[in-house]
Every structure is written in structure tokens, then in C-alpha cells.
Design an enzyme around this catalytic site. Structure first.
Site, PDB file in Angstrom:
ATOM      1  N   ASP A 145     -13.227  36.367 -28.460  1.00  0.00           N
ATOM      2  CA  ASP A 145     -14.138  36.514 -29.600  1.00  0.00           C
ATOM      3  C   ASP A 145     -13.719  37.706 -30.452  1.00  0.00           C
ATOM      4  O   ASP A 145     -12.966  38.582 -29.992  1.00  0.00           O
ATOM      5  CB  ASP A 145     -15.572  36.708 -29.120  1.00  0.00           C
ATOM      6  CG  ASP A 145     -16.147  35.449 -28.474  1.00  0.00           C
ATOM      7  OD1 ASP A 145     -15.681  34.348 -28.840  1.00  0.00           O
ATOM      8  OD2 ASP A 145     -17.027  35.568 -27.604  1.00  0.00           O
ATOM      9  N   HIS A 165      -8.937  32.256 -30.636  1.00  0.00           N
ATOM     10  CA  HIS A 165     -10.398  32.362 -30.737  1.00  0.00           C
ATOM     11  C   HIS A 165     -11.112  31.432 -29.756  1.00  0.00           C
ATOM     12  O   HIS A 165     -12.320  31.555 -29.538  1.00  0.00           O
ATOM     13  CB  HIS A 165     -10.825  32.043 -32.175  1.00  0.00           C
ATOM     14  CG  HIS A 165     -12.083  32.749 -32.589  1.00  0.00           C
ATOM     15  ND1 HIS A 165     -12.961  33.325 -31.705  1.00  0.00           N
ATOM     16  CD2 HIS A 165     -12.624  32.958 -33.821  1.00  0.00           C
ATOM     17  CE1 HIS A 165     -13.971  33.853 -32.344  1.00  0.00           C
ATOM     18  NE2 HIS A 165     -13.793  33.647 -33.651  1.00  0.00           N
TER      19      HIS A 165
END
Length: 591
Positions: free
Chosen positions: A565, A561
Site C-alpha cells: 500500500d 500495489h
């Protein structure tokens, strides 16, 4: 005289090793070249043989302790002492004239360079085919001989495994280039050689090494005479360590019948010390952790396996053969059973229940790597559901002609690899790496896809280089090749390196989906779940919304992450889903 056992070099970048298991206890007798202990590094497990025959006087490094290369591991007392060494030539003098005049002159020097004698003798007296160290990967320049599977004087068949070689990243077997007799071993166990170096010499079938006549004569016919000077017994194993004659003088008093079965051939004498343990893999015989793990996974009883390795050692090939034989026997009643109704599998209690066992070194390494990967990234997983009914129909239509044309079976896996690679080209953030030291991001211009394989050594991930430029046939062939190497041995360091993205088929064992862990230096990994036929609501062009039985699967994308995204992950997954559900592979399949 005391002989020191030290930790040898185990690879160019390996500076230390961990003692995982002592195969002998203090006070036990060991023979030269007999496995003495197991040592493990981050990349290889290996055995350390005894450098000389004698009694294990002292163990300096305990199990689970880590030491540097060159450190003293143990001390062996060969029991000879200086007087015994001086007396050895005198005791052997009477036998020298019977063999040849030359050995008599060399007798005083024989005990010291004994380890080199078998190798040196054939060099000038016989010619043959050189066995050289092949290239084991683009970046590999040398390898360490971990074990010879044949001895000087033994017959070998073409392509039969001759020795085991280890590098920093892979263990592999070197096959015999021709059939014949092993005349000379140039590089001993635990010695390192460069790529292209001469390892051994193989002569024509039926040829005998120069030292062969001297080896059987002493143990077979003169063993009773050697009994008179008692000091000869401890000194004898040292000069004959590399040759099969080593154990014979020690075994003669307790087992006088041992030389009889093979008066003219040294090879059968070698297994004598290990013979009692060889048939019983779980009853004291030495079995490597990898072989024991393979046997456990395949429900093979090691006590019923006959080892084909040196000294009756059980090798992984023996376990695989036993497993295949068991499968063949179980398959016989299969047609009759197939007609009966499906029954729940009969599960037997594992012998591990209630036990506390030591974690293997390989399991520790895998665990450490997983923890490092999980805690060095901000990992998250997204899942989509995919209807692959059309894809499965295409596969069923094409698999027979595909196998005949391409020489490999057509599994569903290449379709997923193809779709994943195509989608990576449109979503480069998934095919990227964070350069933490530089604070930069590298977006790769090639799709090098690692394929996770459940192998006997543990989880291995060979890499399909340039998967984005391959068609279904190319991906199928490369997948089959790499999976075969991973399970049967032969993977090179180049096969295991360079992945920019990874795919794990967790559904092959029935899991619907899994939250797979992203490997280091990658941004994401795709998990493929099991394909399940079940009722699904579909929008039919003529019937509208209706319920139909479809082939469904889940795709799970775990990603870092910090770089990817949730929206990026979703866009990538929907692209892969669209390619698979469209199923436009007819041209590549020849339909």
C-alpha cells in the site's frame, strides 16, 4: 556432395533459436568453421560456423525466423562429388612417403574423419596440462563451446582467453591455466560438455602438436604440385577444416605469396580469407552486435580497430582498448582546459539519424521482460527527498584510508544499499513476493539485493546475497566485484539469480529521479537520483530556520500495489531517509 547446416543445441533448456543475420549470401563461397550466420535465443547470441568448405547453395531459414534445435538452416555444396572424394587419396599418394609411412595407410579414410584428425594426433604423442570446464554456477552442470580463440599449434599465455563458453544464463571466457602451446582441442565449437570435462591440452612452451609437421609441409612446399589435378582444390578444405592449412590450397592460385611469410608455422595462414575485411569493421567485416553496440557507445571507429580475434576478428577487448587509448589521448590537454571556464559540450550528430535499423535480439528480450513486468503488476511510485550532507562528509573523510585498508574505492552506493537493507528488515512487505499460482505471499528472511548495472549487453542485475548481514566494506567489495563482472564479463548464473529486492542508481547519469519498473517476482525497487548541491531551509540548533547549501537527492520507490500500500511504501522510504540523514557510519568507516 551437399552438407546440411543444422541448428545445434544452445543450452540445456533452449529448444529453439532465431536467425538474426546471415553472414553469407546464396552463391558465396564459405570455408569450414567460418562464421555463417548469427542465431539468438532468449539468453544468448551466438554464431553458427560452416561445417564444411564449399558454396552456400541454399538458405532454408530467413532472418527473423525461429526454428527448433536440429532444424536445417542451409545447404552447402562442397563441390567435390563422389568421384572427387575417391580421387583424393590417389592425388595425395605421392606426398605420403615424404611425410611418413603411416599416413599412406590411412589416406583412404582421411577425408571422412578429417574434423577429428588434429585432436586425435597429439593425444598419444604429447602430454601437457588439461584445460577443463570450470564450475559456472551452483545450478549449472554443462556448457557449450561457442568459439575457440586459439588454434592447435598456437602459443598461449597463462590466463589468456582460450575459448568462449555459453550456458543458459551467461556467456564467459575460459582462460588458459598455464602458458604453452595448444596441443589438442577435445571439444569442438557448438559441442556441449559437462562441468569438469576435458576441453583441450596445453603443452610446454615451444612444444609442437603431433600433426604440426604435416600441416606446413603440404601448403608451403607442395601447393604447386597439387595444382595439376584440378578436382583436388574443392576437396582439400574439407579434410583440413580444423587446421590452418584449409584455406591455403584454395588461395594458392590467386595469392601464391601467402605461404611465404610462414613456411613453418600454420597459424598465420588462417586469417588469409578474412584478411581483407579485418581492418575495416564497418566495411563488410563481420562484427558481432554486442561489439558494434560497445563501439557505438564509446564512439570507437571500427574501421580503425585492428582485431586480435581469430581471422582478424574485432573482439570486445579490442574495442575497450581503443576506447581507453582515446580517453588517454583526450586526457592530455585536460589540465590546460580545466583552467578555462566551463563550456557546453560539443555534440556531434549521430550516424543513426534518419535510419531504420533492425532491433537487436537482446533489445527485444529486455523490452519483452519490461512489458511483462509492467503489465503483470499494479505498479506505483513514491518519492522522498533526502539530505545526505553528513553522509558525503563522512565519505570524503574516510575514502583515502578506506581504499588503503579495504582495497576498493568508497562510493556513496554502499551507504544506500546498507540503509535499504536495514529498512527491509523492519518492513518485510517490501521484501516479499506474491505466489500467484498458490495465492500466497512469501516474506523473505534474507535481503538479497540486485544492483542494476548498465553493461555492454544491456541492463544486467547481479545480486548481493545476504546484503543485510554485510557492513559497508563488505557491500563495497561485493558491489565492485559484481559491477566489474557485468561490464567485463564473467558473471555466473548464481550471480544473476535470487534477488528479493533491487536498487537502481539512475542518478549516475544525472537524472533527478526515475519511475523504475519493478522486476518480476519482487514487490519493489528503489531508484537513487542524482546528488545535487543546492540551497535548502534547515533547522539549525543555534540559528533556527536558515538557508544552507546541502547535498540533496531523491529516492523513488516503485512497488506492486497488489501487495504494498502507499502507506507501506511511505513508511519504508522514511526509514531509509532517517538512516541516511543520521549518517551513523563512523564505526564502520574507522573514524
Amino acid at each position: 556432395m551437399s552438407v546440411s547446416v543444422t541448428l545445434p543445441a544452445l543450452g540445456e533448456s533452449v529448444t529453439e533459436g532465431t536467425v538474426t543475420r546471415w553472414l553469407k549470401a546464396e552463391g558465396e563461397r564459405v570455408e569450414a568453421d567460418e562464421p555463417l550466420l548469427e542465431v539468438s535465443t532468449d539468453k544468448v547470441d551466438t554464431e553458427i560456423p560452416a561445417p564444411a568448405s564449399g558454396v552456400l547453395a541454399s538458405i532454408k531459414v530467413a532472418e527473423d525466423e525461429t526454428v527448433e534445435v536440429g532444424a536445417e538452416l542451409a545447404v552447402i555444396d562442397d563441390g567435390s562429388g563422389a568421384p572427387a572424394e575417391a580421387a583424393a587419396p590417389a592425388a595425395e599418394a605421392p606426398a605420403a612417403p615424404a611425410e611418413a609411412p603411416a599416413p599412406a595407410a590411412e589416406a583412404p579414410a582421411a577425408p571422412a574423419p578429417a574434423a577429428e584428425a588434429p585432436a586425435a594426433a597429439p593425444a598419444g604423442g604429447a602430454s601437457g596440462t588439461d584445460v577443463t570446464l570450470p564450475a559456472l554456477g551452483e545450478s549449472v552442470t554443462e556448457g557449450t563451446v561457442t568459439r575457440w580463440l586459439k588454434e592447435v599449434g598456437e602459443e598461449v599465455a597463462e590466463d589468456e582467453p582460450l575459448l568462449e563458453v555459453s550456458t543458459d544464463k551467461v556467456d564467459t571466457e575460459i582462460p588458459a591455466p598455464v602458458a604453452g602451446v595448444l596441443l589438442e582441442i577435445v571439444v569442438g565449437e557448438d559441442e556441449t560438455a559437462e562441468v569438469g570435462a576435458k576441453l583441450a591440452v596445453i603443452g610446454a612452451p615451444g612444444a609442437a602438436p603431433a600433426a604440426a609437421p604435416a600441416q606446413p609441409a603440404a601448403p608451403a612446399q607442395e601447393a604447386p604440385k597439387a595444382e595439376a589435378p584440378k578436382q583436388e582444390a574443392p576437396a582439400a578444405p574439407a579434410p583440413a577444416a580444423p587446421a590452418p592449412a584449409a584455406p591455403a590450397p584454395v588461395q594458392a592460385p590467386s595469392a601464391p605469396a601467402a605461404p611465404a611469410p610462414a613456411p613453418a608455422q600454420p597459424a598465420p595462414v588462417t586469417p588469409a580469407p578474412a584478411a581483407p575485411a579485418a581492418p575495416s569493421g564497418d566495411d563488410g567485416a563481420y562484427v558481432t552486435p554486442l561489439v558494434r553496440k560497445l563501439a557505438s557507445e564509446n564512439n570507437v571507429d571500427l574501421s580503425a580497430v585492428k582485431g586480435t580475434g581469430v581471422g582478424g576478428r574485432i573482439r570486445k577487448q579490442d574495442v575497450v582498448a581503443a576506447a581507453e587509448a582515446a580517453k588517454a589521448a583526450a586526457a592530455a590537454p585536460a589540465p590546460a582546459a580545466a583552467t578555462a571556464a566551463a563550456k557546453a559540450p560539443k555534440l556531434e550528430a549521430s550516424p543513426l539519424r534518419g535510419q531504420t535499423v533492425k532491433m537487436t535480439r537482446m533489445r527485444k528480450v529486455i523490452g519483452d521482460n519490461m512489458m511483462k513486468a509492467l503489465h503483470s503488476q499494479a505498479q506505483l511510485t513514491s518519492v522522498v527527498e533526502v539530505d545526505i550532507t553528513k553522509l558525503m562528509k563522512l565519505r570524503n573523510q574516510a575514502k583515502a584510508s578506506f581504499a588503503a585498508r579495504e582495497g576498493v574505492k568508497l562510493s556513496p552506493m554502499p551507504f544506500f544499499v546498507k540503509a535499504a537493507a536495514q529498512a527491509l528488515k523492519a518492513h518485510p512487505v517490501i521484501n516479499a513476493r506474491i505466489n500467484e499460482d498458490e495465492g500466497t505471499i512469501t516474506y523473505f528472511d534474507a535481503e538479497n539485493i540486485g544492483i542494476a548495472v548498465d553493461a555492454e549487453k544491456g541492463l544486467m542485475t547481479p545480486v548481493i546475497k545476504g546484503a543485510g548481514d554485510l557492513n559497508i566494506a563488505g557491500i563495497s567489495k561485493k558491489t565492485a566485484e559484481l559491477a566489474g563482472k557485468a561490464r567485463g564479463g564473467g558473471l555466473t548464473p548464481d550471480d544473476m539469480s535470487g534477488a528479493t529486492f533491487t536498487i537502481s542508481n539512475t542518478g549516475s547519469r544525472g537524472a533527478l529521479f526515475d519511475t523504475v519498473i519493478v522486476p518480476p517476482n519482487q514487490a519493489a525497487i528503489l531508484g537513487i537520483g542524482a546528488t545535487v548541491r543546492r540551497p535548502v531551509v534547515i533547522d539549525h540548533p543555534d540559528l533556527g530556520e536558515t538557508i544552507a547549501v546541502r547535498d540533496m537527492t531523491y529516492l523513488a520507490l516503485s512497488y506492486d500495489h497488489r501487495l504494498v500500500d502507499g502507506a507501506d511504501a511511505a513508511r519504508y522510504l522514511t526509514s531509509v531517509k532517517a538512516i541516511l540523514e543520521a549518517g551513523e557510519f563512523e564505526v564502520e568507516l574507522g573514524l
